[in-house]
Write a protein that holds these residues in place. Structure first.
Motif, PDB file in Angstrom:
ATOM      1  N   GLY A  45       0.811  -1.209   0.000  1.00  0.00           N
ATOM      2  CA  GLY A  45       0.000   0.000   0.000  1.00  0.00           C
ATOM      3  C   GLY A  45       0.841   1.255   0.000  1.00  0.00           C
ATOM      4  O   GLY A  45       2.074   1.213  -0.012  1.00  0.00           O
ATOM      5  N   ALA A  46       0.145   2.392   0.015  1.00  0.00           N
ATOM      6  CA  ALA A  46       0.792   3.700   0.039  1.00  0.00           C
ATOM      7  C   ALA A  46      -0.022   4.634   0.918  1.00  0.00           C
ATOM      8  O   ALA A  46      -1.239   4.453   1.086  1.00  0.00           O
ATOM      9  CB  ALA A  46       0.914   4.276  -1.371  1.00  0.00           C
ATOM     10  N   VAL A  52      -4.120   3.530   1.360  1.00  0.00           N
ATOM     11  CA  VAL A  52      -4.849   2.514   0.610  1.00  0.00           C
ATOM     12  C   VAL A  52      -3.928   1.314   0.453  1.00  0.00           C
ATOM     13  O   VAL A  52      -2.704   1.459   0.326  1.00  0.00           O
ATOM     14  CB  VAL A  52      -5.305   3.042  -0.773  1.00  0.00           C
ATOM     15  CG1 VAL A  52      -4.113   3.479  -1.603  1.00  0.00           C
ATOM     16  CG2 VAL A  52      -6.138   2.010  -1.517  1.00  0.00           C
ATOM     17  N   ALA A  53      -4.510   0.106   0.507  1.00  0.00           N
ATOM     18  CA  ALA A  53      -3.703  -1.107   0.385  1.00  0.00           C
ATOM     19  C   ALA A  53      -4.531  -2.208  -0.254  1.00  0.00           C
ATOM     20  O   ALA A  53      -5.771  -2.201  -0.210  1.00  0.00           O
ATOM     21  CB  ALA A  53      -3.201  -1.563   1.752  1.00  0.00           C
ATOM     22  N   PHE A 100      -9.063  -5.215  -0.454  1.00  0.00           N
ATOM     23  CA  PHE A 100      -8.679  -3.819  -0.625  1.00  0.00           C
ATOM     24  C   PHE A 100      -9.272  -3.010   0.530  1.00  0.00           C
ATOM     25  O   PHE A 100     -10.387  -3.294   0.994  1.00  0.00           O
ATOM     26  CB  PHE A 100      -9.202  -3.248  -1.950  1.00  0.00           C
ATOM     27  CG  PHE A 100      -8.733  -3.989  -3.169  1.00  0.00           C
ATOM     28  CD1 PHE A 100      -7.543  -3.652  -3.790  1.00  0.00           C
ATOM     29  CD2 PHE A 100      -9.496  -5.029  -3.697  1.00  0.00           C
ATOM     30  CE1 PHE A 100      -7.110  -4.332  -4.922  1.00  0.00           C
ATOM     31  CE2 PHE A 100      -9.077  -5.717  -4.822  1.00  0.00           C
ATOM     32  CZ  PHE A 100      -7.879  -5.370  -5.433  1.00  0.00           C
ATOM     33  N   GLU A 101      -8.528  -2.023   0.975  1.00  0.00           N
ATOM     34  CA  GLU A 101      -9.064  -1.103   1.984  1.00  0.00           C
ATOM     35  C   GLU A 101      -8.435   0.268   1.786  1.00  0.00           C
ATOM     36  O   GLU A 101      -7.228   0.381   1.531  1.00  0.00           O
ATOM     37  CB  GLU A 101      -8.802  -1.599   3.409  1.00  0.00           C
ATOM     38  CG  GLU A 101      -9.413  -0.681   4.470  1.00  0.00           C
ATOM     39  CD  GLU A 101      -9.307  -1.219   5.892  1.00  0.00           C
ATOM     40  OE1 GLU A 101      -9.558  -0.437   6.831  1.00  0.00           O
ATOM     41  OE2 GLU A 101      -8.970  -2.410   6.064  1.00  0.00           O
ATOM     42  N   ALA A 102      -9.261   1.302   1.931  1.00  0.00           N
ATOM     43  CA  ALA A 102      -8.801   2.683   1.891  1.00  0.00           C
ATOM     44  C   ALA A 102      -9.426   3.430   3.058  1.00  0.00           C
ATOM     45  O   ALA A 102     -10.601   3.199   3.389  1.00  0.00           O
ATOM     46  CB  ALA A 102      -9.178   3.353   0.575  1.00  0.00           C
ATOM     47  N   PHE A 103      -8.658   4.310   3.703  1.00  0.00           N
ATOM     48  CA  PHE A 103      -9.185   5.067   4.840  1.00  0.00           C
ATOM     49  C   PHE A 103      -8.549   6.448   4.873  1.00  0.00           C
ATOM     50  O   PHE A 103      -7.472   6.677   4.306  1.00  0.00           O
ATOM     51  CB  PHE A 103      -8.944   4.338   6.164  1.00  0.00           C
ATOM     52  CG  PHE A 103      -7.499   4.335   6.602  1.00  0.00           C
ATOM     53  CD1 PHE A 103      -6.974   5.371   7.370  1.00  0.00           C
ATOM     54  CD2 PHE A 103      -6.651   3.302   6.230  1.00  0.00           C
ATOM     55  CE1 PHE A 103      -5.647   5.373   7.772  1.00  0.00           C
ATOM     56  CE2 PHE A 103      -5.315   3.294   6.611  1.00  0.00           C
ATOM     57  CZ  PHE A 103      -4.816   4.336   7.393  1.00  0.00           C
ATOM     58  N   TYR A 104      -9.210   7.346   5.575  1.00  0.00           N
ATOM     59  CA  TYR A 104      -8.666   8.682   5.830  1.00  0.00           C
ATOM     60  C   TYR A 104      -8.947   9.017   7.285  1.00  0.00           C
ATOM     61  O   TYR A 104     -10.098   9.239   7.679  1.00  0.00           O
ATOM     62  CB  TYR A 104      -9.299   9.730   4.920  1.00  0.00           C
ATOM     63  CG  TYR A 104      -8.810  11.146   5.200  1.00  0.00           C
ATOM     64  CD1 TYR A 104      -7.483  11.501   4.993  1.00  0.00           C
ATOM     65  CD2 TYR A 104      -9.677  12.116   5.676  1.00  0.00           C
ATOM     66  CE1 TYR A 104      -7.033  12.776   5.248  1.00  0.00           C
ATOM     67  CE2 TYR A 104      -9.247  13.412   5.931  1.00  0.00           C
ATOM     68  CZ  TYR A 104      -7.914  13.739   5.717  1.00  0.00           C
ATOM     69  OH  TYR A 104      -7.471  15.015   5.981  1.00  0.00           O
ATOM     70  N   ARG A 105      -7.899   9.001   8.091  1.00  0.00           N
ATOM     71  CA  ARG A 105      -8.040   9.335   9.509  1.00  0.00           C
ATOM     72  C   ARG A 105      -7.676  10.795   9.723  1.00  0.00           C
ATOM     73  O   ARG A 105      -6.618  11.259   9.300  1.00  0.00           O
ATOM     74  CB  ARG A 105      -7.101   8.470  10.354  1.00  0.00           C
ATOM     75  CG  ARG A 105      -7.280   8.702  11.872  1.00  0.00           C
ATOM     76  CD  ARG A 105      -6.094   8.200  12.654  1.00  0.00           C
ATOM     77  NE  ARG A 105      -4.917   9.031  12.458  1.00  0.00           N
ATOM     78  CZ  ARG A 105      -3.704   8.577  12.190  1.00  0.00           C
ATOM     79  NH1 ARG A 105      -3.493   7.298  12.028  1.00  0.00           N
ATOM     80  NH2 ARG A 105      -2.688   9.415  12.047  1.00  0.00           N
TER      81      ARG A 105
END
Length: 489
Positions: free
Chosen positions: A412-413, A427-428, A446-451
């Motif tokens: 991910g990055a 995202v990974a 797949f998972e993407a997040f914004y904390r």
């Protein structure tokens, strides 16, 4: 802090050249030593602007004290309250020594000037003494600190392109309270209690995907359980050793700055730890973390036995008709080691690279594995890339070889401080379990997040989880939306 006095005459008594200057509060007689000559103060020189004033206060009035090491420390700034208290102490010494009416008038003016501050200071001291006595009488412990974490999550998941599915939004909660105790300042006894509302998410609760695809904080509670009980100490400066009846292999190995904490980054268990490297549930065991000579290399190891509380062997734990063994040496268990190279570089050390080589020997419900792993990350300013991989050699169930290998990987990055300081967008993607020799698709996560932080104690994290080819089959993809709020105190 600047100190402003009302009368220039009062300044002359202390040798101040202007009416607004940094001042040094007179040292307290209780902790400092009275001096009889200004030459006894090693850090006061004849060229100092206040030398004449200090000399007068020492040799004429006898009301200056120095620190035990023979210094005056005159460059430290003081508040009006500090100077008021010091002045009051000095006046007790010199009240009957003034040679002229002008001196007495100056002292009276100073007394009147600081009358309000002295009264306020006395009230504050009295209040502090009362509160200190209350705290001493009611304190929980002089050696223990309480830390807490609460996670509130809301999710909704569905299976794409499949008619007739009945999915529901759910609420998930998990609470952990940790009592951190130190007996000598360099050791730590960690006791963590965990509970929650027992909530599940669609991915983890539906049975449609491989283990580890669901959110890690689901399923906690409603009973209170002991999540961690371990004692850490340092035999030498760079070596930390931990033993305990309840700990996890992930406490020692497979850490990653971007994918390691279900309360702060990825929610899925698969993205938090390599499922082949961290193979067991919490149990009894031990581990160590040795930073070799304080340099870039570290060596870590852990042993965890998940069924160590059971003294009997030959128990069918999973209902498959094959008995497992209890105790510290019985199934399930894992022994792991990790070698890390971590180095910061660039301007202000804002760039970092870390590579971790891993090995795990595990037996989980009679599935025996020898796994080699790689965990790596690189940060360049605000941007970073990261990944994990694990390769299980000749996995064997009891005495039957299952395949030439199992494989797991993720990559991910991420970018930090995007729009909001302290935030993290990442995202990974990856595959929890690729089995050699099997035909057909493999499950891909797949998972993407914004904390983003609300303040130092609260953060909010929206996330999206997508599962393609769930359970290594040909089922329809799963999509799940998450909104997580984390409270830390």
């Amino acid at each position: 802090m600047k100190l402003t006095l009302l009368s220039a005459g009062s300044l002359c008594l202390f040798g101040f050249a202007t009416a607004s200057v940094p001042v040094h509060a007179l040292p307290s007689p209780d902790s400092l030593d009275q001096v009889t000559s200004v030459s006894q103060l090693s850090d006061v020189q004849p060229t100092d602007w206040a030398f004449q004033a200090l000399q007068s206060l020492v040799e004429r009035y006898g009301c200056i004290a120095g620190y035990p090491d023979g210094t005056f420390r005159g460059n430290r700034a003081a508040t009006r309250y500090e100077l008021a208290a010091a002045l009051n102490a000095c006046l007790d010494q010199i009240g009957d020594r003034f040679a002229t009416k002008e001196d007495l008038a100056a002292v009276q003016a100073l007394q009147e000037e600081f009358k309000t501050e002295l009264a306020t200071l006395k009230g504050r001291v009295d209040g502090l003494e009362a509160r200190t006595k209350t705290l001493e009488a009611q304190q929980f412990s002089t050696t223990t600190k309480l830390q807490g974490q609460a996670i509130f999550g809301v999710q909704y998941g569905d299976r794409l392109n499949t008619a007739g599915t009945d999915s529901r939004a759910t609420a998930i909660a998990r609470v952990r309270l940790s009592f951190n105790t130190s007996f000598n300042g360099s050791d730590l006894l960690e006791t963590t209690l965990e509970t929650g509302n027992g909530g599940t998410d669609f991915v983890g609760g539906s049975g449609l995907a491989l283990d580890g695809s669901g959110v890690d904080y689901a399923g906690a509670g409603p009973n209170v359980t002991l999540q961690r009980l371990a004692y850490s100490f340092k035999p030498t400066k760079n070596l930390s050793v931990t033993v305990g009846p309840v700990l996890e292999a992930a406490d020692f190995i497979d850490a990653n700055s971007y994918a390691n904490d279900e309360a702060e980054d990825f929610s899925s268990s698969f993205f938090i730890n390599n499922p082949l490297i961290v193979a067991t549930e919490p149990g009894a065991g031990a581990g160590f973390d040795w930073n070799v000579a304080g340099g870039p290399f570290s060596i870590r190891a852990a042993f965890v036995a998940s069924n160590a509380t059971n003294s009997a062997g030959n128990i069918d734990l999973d209902g498959d008709g094959i008995p497992e063994n209890g105790g510290l040496s019985g199934d399930p268990y894992q022994a792991s080691a990790e070698l890390e190279y971590a180095k910061s570089f660039g301007k202000e050390d804002k760039n970092k690279i870390a590579v971790r080589l891993q090995y795990t020997r595990s037996s989980v419900f009679n599935l025996h594995q020898n796994v080699v792993g790689l965990n790596a990350e690189a940060t360049f300013g605000r941007f970073g890339v990261f990944g994990r991989a694990g390769y299980s050699i000749d996995p064997t169930f009891t005495n039957v070889k299952q395949a030439d290998y199992f494989l797991t990987w993720m990559a991910g990055a991420g970018v930090r401080d995007l729009f909001i300081p302290g935030s993290l967008l990442a995202v990974a993607g990856g595959q929890p379990l690729v089995i050699q020799g099997e035909q057909g698709p493999e499950q891909t996560n797949f998972e993407a997040f914004y904390r983003f932080p609300i303040n130092d104690n609260i953060s909010i994290t929206p996330a999206v989880i997508v599962i393609a080819d769930p359970a290594n089959g040909s089922g329809e993809p799963i999509i799940q939306g998450m909104l997580r709020t984390t409270f830390s105190f």
